[in-house]
Design a protein around this motif. Structure first.
Motif, PDB file in Angstrom:
ATOM      1  N   ASP A 471       0.781  -1.200   0.184  1.00  0.00           N
ATOM      2  CA  ASP A 471       0.021  -0.231   0.077  1.00  0.00           C
ATOM      3  C   ASP A 471       1.432   1.383  -0.138  1.00  0.00           C
ATOM      4  O   ASP A 471       1.580   1.780   0.886  1.00  0.00           O
ATOM      5  CB  ASP A 471      -0.783  -0.044   1.206  1.00  0.00           C
ATOM      6  N   VAL A 474       0.406   4.249   2.420  1.00  0.00           N
ATOM      7  CA  VAL A 474       0.945   4.926   3.906  1.00  0.00           C
ATOM      8  C   VAL A 474       2.572   5.491   4.220  1.00  0.00           C
ATOM      9  O   VAL A 474       2.641   6.316   4.594  1.00  0.00           O
ATOM     10  CB  VAL A 474       1.366   3.738   4.636  1.00  0.00           C
ATOM     11  N   PHE A 475       3.189   6.041   2.884  1.00  0.00           N
ATOM     12  CA  PHE A 475       4.793   6.758   2.669  1.00  0.00           C
ATOM     13  C   PHE A 475       3.649   7.937   2.349  1.00  0.00           C
ATOM     14  O   PHE A 475       3.859   8.686   1.192  1.00  0.00           O
ATOM     15  CB  PHE A 475       5.410   6.228   1.154  1.00  0.00           C
ATOM     16  N   LYS A 476       3.969   8.562   3.646  1.00  0.00           N
ATOM     17  CA  LYS A 476       3.581  10.006   4.032  1.00  0.00           C
ATOM     18  C   LYS A 476       5.170  11.236   3.718  1.00  0.00           C
ATOM     19  O   LYS A 476       5.662  10.198   4.820  1.00  0.00           O
ATOM     20  CB  LYS A 476       2.764  10.369   5.117  1.00  0.00           C
ATOM     21  N   SER A 486       5.365   9.005   7.712  1.00  0.00           N
ATOM     22  CA  SER A 486       4.622   7.592   7.712  1.00  0.00           C
ATOM     23  C   SER A 486       5.652   6.636   6.807  1.00  0.00           C
ATOM     24  O   SER A 486       5.679   7.227   5.341  1.00  0.00           O
ATOM     25  CB  SER A 486       3.405   7.233   8.064  1.00  0.00           C
ATOM     26  N   PRO A 487       5.884   5.656   6.925  1.00  0.00           N
ATOM     27  CA  PRO A 487       5.214   4.944   8.235  1.00  0.00           C
ATOM     28  C   PRO A 487       6.929   5.201   9.035  1.00  0.00           C
ATOM     29  O   PRO A 487       7.689   5.184   9.326  1.00  0.00           O
ATOM     30  CB  PRO A 487       6.368   3.121   8.071  1.00  0.00           C
ATOM     31  N   LEU A 488       6.317   5.078  10.448  1.00  0.00           N
ATOM     32  CA  LEU A 488       6.903   5.543  11.677  1.00  0.00           C
ATOM     33  C   LEU A 488       8.057   4.934  11.593  1.00  0.00           C
ATOM     34  O   LEU A 488       8.190   3.569  11.589  1.00  0.00           O
ATOM     35  CB  LEU A 488       5.772   5.776  12.975  1.00  0.00           C
ATOM     36  N   LEU A 490      10.696   4.628   9.211  1.00  0.00           N
ATOM     37  CA  LEU A 490      11.434   4.548   8.285  1.00  0.00           C
ATOM     38  C   LEU A 490      11.968   5.538   8.290  1.00  0.00           C
ATOM     39  O   LEU A 490      13.453   5.320   8.360  1.00  0.00           O
ATOM     40  CB  LEU A 490      10.808   4.773   7.045  1.00  0.00           C
TER      41      LEU A 490
END
Ligand code: 16G
Ligand code: ZN
Length: 541
Positions: A471, A474-476, A486-488, A490
């Protein structure tokens, strides 16, 4: 009043259920066979946009740029030739997705939108539409036109086959010039060629210093650039267009074009490796809004002159000419890049030239909006999409300088060159043809060879990797896509890896055009860049 009966008939003809659309970085872009619904709704929405803007002409371009031949897409162009205003992107998405539910949902969303924006659906509007050379183009155009015909008083100009930047330019001119001006692609050629003539006459340039080879990606850029240059004596016998088979749809972007050359760092099919130092080559993408240059050095080695190299060339040129016109204090000059800009280019612009650099998220609309904050704003993505924009103040200051009788001859000449240069550049959007003319003019004026251009700075070795993840949403990111929120957890891992390498940088972002995450890494050596990219990819997976 909307004629709901006609609307329903047309809806039934073009719309299907079961797909979810999103207006992405450059409009809607998917496999052509799922696009009918969104073409129809985009026709409606573009018409509404024109009504909302009191009848000003809005552009619609059907293209999927550098994507494979079976894809297509559509984007809306606002009256000044810029990308659709962001708040309308969600109307475009929501209208399309209501149509994939049912006619009732579509009608309800449409009526609600019309009333929320206070629109009169019978009001006058105007659309300028065009498409690239893809096989699906005529079918999708038909759906789009039927969408806009739902609004009874929309005047439609179908320009047929154009490059994307031609449509942007013509849209802006339709809103700027009197109604009786003939605004078509021949107008475009005339505008840019007469700017070229003015500049070459002012600077005493009688011929092109090199032979020019243009790889047109087997796209619409091929017939358009030929049509433009072949009518002009200056270019007689000095240019050659390869990959010009735009009438064979399957060959579009295949083993050629700007994206292929930049991604693979190699010559396209059809251009031979040779060490002819009297030659410069360039590649357009499928809709000719991107360009990269290249040459082969004395050892026959391929050397790429990408968007970063174009940004630095223009930045240096405008800095010199502003200073010889004595305007360096009065007009601001800045460069806008994205995180993909090679670290060496940013260093060169900031530290060697002393010109400010701003970084924005990927996508032309972001760079463009930042660039207009300067009097001369140079913006390029590393992939070759970009242009130069000039402010109103630029026009005023240059024109007032030109009417000042006490100028020295050399400042007057610089002022004239500045003024004509603003006409040689398509300021609405990146344009392969206009950028090509701009680069050739600068190289001719500076008397630079491609080798000299390339030697201004040396790129750091870099690597771009595509990683498939379950997905990608989830990469913000934050900080112009250079850091992950995010992901937190990383981002600290990426930081720790980067710290192990020299002159290193790496970032991760979700693609806006593909279902994947992209990892970029650069470092002082090829081995380090490759190793960093692969280790960051592993922590992302
Ligand atoms: C679109 C953008 C291009 C950007 C690319 C990034 C426009 C007109 N085009 O093609 O500028 O470089 O997306 O793709 O804005 P990505 O999000 O898949 O990396
Ligand atoms: Zn393109």
């Amino acid at each position: 009043m909307l004629d709901t009966k006609t609307l329903e008939t047309l809806y039934e003809t073009h719309c299907k259920s079961g797909f979810t659309y999103a207006y992405g970085t450059a409009g809607f872009r998917y496999k052509a066979d799922v696009l009918d619904t969104v073409m129809f709704t985009t026709g409606v929405l573009a018409g509404l946009r024109s009504i909302y803007l009191e009848g000003r002409t809005v552009g619609v371009m059907i293209t999927a740029s550098h994507n494979p031949p079976e894809d297509n897409g559509v984007k809306i162009v606002d009256p000044k030739g810029e990308m659709l205003e962001q708040s309308w992107e969600s109307y475009a998405t929501d209208l399309a997705n209501s149509a994939t539910q049912s006619f009732t949902a579509f009608l309800a969303y449409l009526q609600n939108l019309v009333s929320e924006l206070g629109l009169d659906t019978d009001a006058l509007g105007s659309l300028a539409v065009a498409r690239d050379s893809r096989e699906s183009g005529p079918r999708l155009l038909h759906a789009l036109l039927n969408g806009s015909r739902v609004l009874p008083n929309i005047r439609i100009t179908d320009y047929g086959l154009l490059t994307t930047p031609q449509l942007h330019f013509l849209t802006s001119k339709r809103n700027e010039l009197p109604n009786d001006t003939a605004i078509d692609r021949f107008f475009y050629y005339k505008e840019f060629l007469s700017a070229w003539d003015d500049i070459t006459a002012l600077c005493g340039i009688q011929s092109l210093p090199y032979k020019l080879e243009i790889d047109a990606a087997n796209g619409i850029g091929a017939p358009r650039v030929k049509e433009m240059l072949s009518t002009h004596k200056f270019f007689d016998g000095v240019f050659r267009v390869v990959n010009d088979d735009w009438e064979t749809p399957a060959s579009l972007n295949h083993l050629c074009g700007a994206d292929y050359v930049k991604t693979n760092q190699r010559l396209p099919y059809g251009i031979q490796a040779n060490n002819d130092c009297q030659r410069i080559c360039c590649s357009f993408d499928g809709d000719a809004d991107r360009i990269v240059f290249y040459f082969c050095d004395s050892e026959g080695q391929f050397r790429l002159l990408d968007g970063d190299k174009m940004a630095t060339l223009f930045a240096k040129f405008f800095q010199d000419i502003l200073s010889s016109a004595n305007l360096q204090e009065r007009l601001s000059l800045g460069v806008v890049q994205t995180a993909y800009a090679n670290g060496s280019s940013t260093h060169y612009i900031e530290r060697v030239l002393g010109i400010p650099v701003t970084c924005t998220p990927t996508g032309v609309k972001h760079l463009h909006h930042e660039a207009i904050n300067y009097d001369i704003g140079v913006y390029f993505e590393a992939n070759g999409h970009g242009t130069v924009v000039f402010s109103k103040k630029f026009d005023e200051v240059v024109n007032s300088g030109l009417s000042n009788k006490h100028q020295s001859d050399s400042s007057l000449q610089s002022l004239e060159v500045l003024s004509k240069f603003a006409n040689l550049i398509n300021q609405t959007v990146g344009d392969a043809i206009s950028d090509m003319m701009g680069v050739l003019a600068v190289l001719s004026i500076l008397k630079w060879t491609p080798q000299k251009w390339n030697q201004e700075y040396t790129d750091l070795p870099n690597k771009l990797v595509k990683v498939l993840v379950p997905d990608r949403t989830v990469f913000k990111t934050t900080n112009a896509e250079r850091q992950l929120l995010s992901p937190l957890g990383l981002q600290p891992k990426i930081n720790a890896l980067v710290a192990e390498y020299h002159q290193a940088r790496s970032f991760v972002r979700a693609s806006g055009t593909e279902d994947a995450v992209r990892v970029y890494a650069e470092a002082s050596t090829r081995e380090e860049a490759d190793s960093l990219a692969s280790r960051v990819s592993q922590v992302v997976e």
